[in-house]
Design a protein around this motif. Structure first.
Motif, PDB file in Angstrom:
ATOM      1  N   SER A  21      29.878  36.371  34.978  1.00 19.18           N
ATOM      2  CA  SER A  21      28.993  37.003  35.964  1.00 19.18           C
ATOM      3  C   SER A  21      29.401  36.633  37.386  1.00 19.18           C
ATOM      4  CB  SER A  21      27.531  36.631  35.704  1.00 19.18           C
ATOM      5  OG  SER A  21      27.303  35.240  35.863  1.00 19.18           O
ATOM      6  N   VAL A  22      29.802  35.390  37.592  1.00 18.44           N
ATOM      7  CA  VAL A  22      30.213  34.963  38.928  1.00 18.44           C
ATOM      8  C   VAL A  22      31.562  35.584  39.296  1.00 18.44           C
ATOM      9  CG1 VAL A  22      30.838  32.978  40.364  1.00 18.44           C
ATOM     10  CG2 VAL A  22      28.875  32.831  38.816  1.00 18.44           C
ATOM     11  N   ALA A  23      32.512  35.573  38.359  1.00 23.03           N
ATOM     12  CA  ALA A  23      33.853  36.094  38.639  1.00 23.03           C
ATOM     13  C   ALA A  23      33.836  37.597  38.892  1.00 23.03           C
ATOM     14  CB  ALA A  23      34.787  35.769  37.470  1.00 23.03           C
ATOM     15  N   SER A  55      33.417  42.613  42.440  1.00 27.23           N
ATOM     16  CA  SER A  55      32.749  43.921  42.558  1.00 27.23           C
ATOM     17  C   SER A  55      31.401  43.768  43.255  1.00 27.23           C
ATOM     18  CB  SER A  55      32.561  44.541  41.176  1.00 27.23           C
ATOM     19  OG  SER A  55      33.788  44.711  40.517  1.00 27.23           O
ATOM     20  N   PRO A  56      31.391  43.406  44.535  1.00 28.32           N
ATOM     21  CA  PRO A  56      30.111  43.183  45.223  1.00 28.32           C
ATOM     22  C   PRO A  56      29.272  44.446  45.360  1.00 28.32           C
ATOM     23  CG  PRO A  56      31.942  43.151  46.772  1.00 28.32           C
ATOM     24  CD  PRO A  56      32.547  43.165  45.404  1.00 28.32           C
ATOM     25  N   LEU A 101      34.153  41.645  28.996  1.00 29.73           N
ATOM     26  CA  LEU A 101      35.102  42.746  28.814  1.00 29.73           C
ATOM     27  C   LEU A 101      35.699  43.166  30.152  1.00 29.73           C
ATOM     28  CD1 LEU A 101      36.406  44.992  27.060  1.00 29.73           C
ATOM     29  CD2 LEU A 101      34.362  46.371  27.558  1.00 29.73           C
ATOM     30  N   GLU A 102      34.853  43.301  31.150  1.00 24.70           N
ATOM     31  CA  GLU A 102      35.330  43.700  32.481  1.00 24.70           C
ATOM     32  C   GLU A 102      36.284  42.646  33.039  1.00 24.70           C
ATOM     33  OE1 GLU A 102      35.506  46.395  35.674  1.00 24.70           O
ATOM     34  OE2 GLU A 102      34.730  46.578  33.620  1.00 24.70           O
ATOM     35  N   LEU A 103      35.981  41.382  32.825  1.00 22.20           N
ATOM     36  CA  LEU A 103      36.855  40.311  33.293  1.00 22.20           C
ATOM     37  C   LEU A 103      38.207  40.373  32.582  1.00 22.20           C
ATOM     38  CD1 LEU A 103      36.931  37.843  35.170  1.00 22.20           C
ATOM     39  CD2 LEU A 103      36.055  36.477  33.257  1.00 22.20           C
ATOM     40  N   ALA A 104      38.192  40.650  31.283  1.00 21.98           N
ATOM     41  CA  ALA A 104      39.439  40.731  30.517  1.00 21.98           C
ATOM     42  C   ALA A 104      40.275  41.936  30.954  1.00 21.98           C
ATOM     43  CB  ALA A 104      39.122  40.845  29.023  1.00 21.98           C
TER      44      ALA A 104
END
Length: 202
Positions: free
Chosen positions: A107-109, A114-115, A197-200
């Motif tokens: 969530s932090v990454a 994606s602000p 998933l988005e981070l990966a």
């Protein structure tokens, strides 16, 4: 109008929150004393049981809970989390019966990258938050952090996407809600999966 909430009601809620906290802590989402959970006990006026401040979330007992009012102020049980006011705001705004706040790496990454918000589409897991798996875009809002819970609540209210029972607080973590502690847990696990998933992907 007064609300009659017994010690038994509060202890019962505390047992539920302790079990949920232990589960999230086992995933590494509530390290140390971070994170907090709440469950609504009454609506008129609003009363919530919130995990007590400063406790290891993997070792909570049924007694480690505080009864707070609609402003997040303690009514009984000691010192609540500093974010109790935001839990009460979310419950009042969304009609949720339970709120989860966890500090996850994803969530932090992803929030940092994606602000403007995180868009999900064509992912089967969207069904876990009651959305179609295909042909619909759903945005997970990202809001700037603040130590002032009124300011943070205003930002959440302004950014909230009714189809997404969650919001990322930049540099901080994830708030998720549901009609019950069980549904809030399911929503949290689904949203965190989507974030991972988005981070990966990136």
């Amino acid at each position: 109008m007064s609300v009659d909430i017994s010690d038994f009601d509060l202890a019962e809620a505390g047992a539920v929150l302790a079990a949920e906290s232990a589960r999230f802590a086992s995933f590494g989402w509530m390290r140390g004393t971070s994170g907090n959970l709440s469950v609504v006990l009454a609506r008129d006026p609003l009363r919530l049981a919130v995990t007590a401040s400063g406790h290891d979330k993997g070792e909570l007992t049924a007694r480690d809970v505080v009864l707070v009012d609609g402003a997040g102020a303690a009514v009984a049980g000691g010192r609540p989390s500093a974010e109790a006011e935001l839990h009460a705001r979310v419950a009042a705004l969304t009609g949720a019966g339970a709120v989860v706040h966890v500090h996850t790496v994803a969530s932090v990454a992803v929030g940092h990258r994606s602000p403007e918000g995180i868009v999900f589409r064509d992912v089967e897991m969207l069904k876990g938050i009651g959305q179609p798996a295909h042909d619909v875009e759903v945005t997970l809002p990202v809001i700037a952090n603040s130590q002032d819970m009124t300011v943070l609540g205003d930002r959440l209210e302004a950014a909230r996407e009714p189809r997404m029972p969650a919001v990322v607080v930049a540099g901080h973590g994830l708030y998720v809600w549901g009609q019950s502690p069980r549904q809030a847990r399911h929503h949290t696990e689904v949203v965190e999966w989507l974030l991972e998933l988005e981070l990966a992907r990136r």
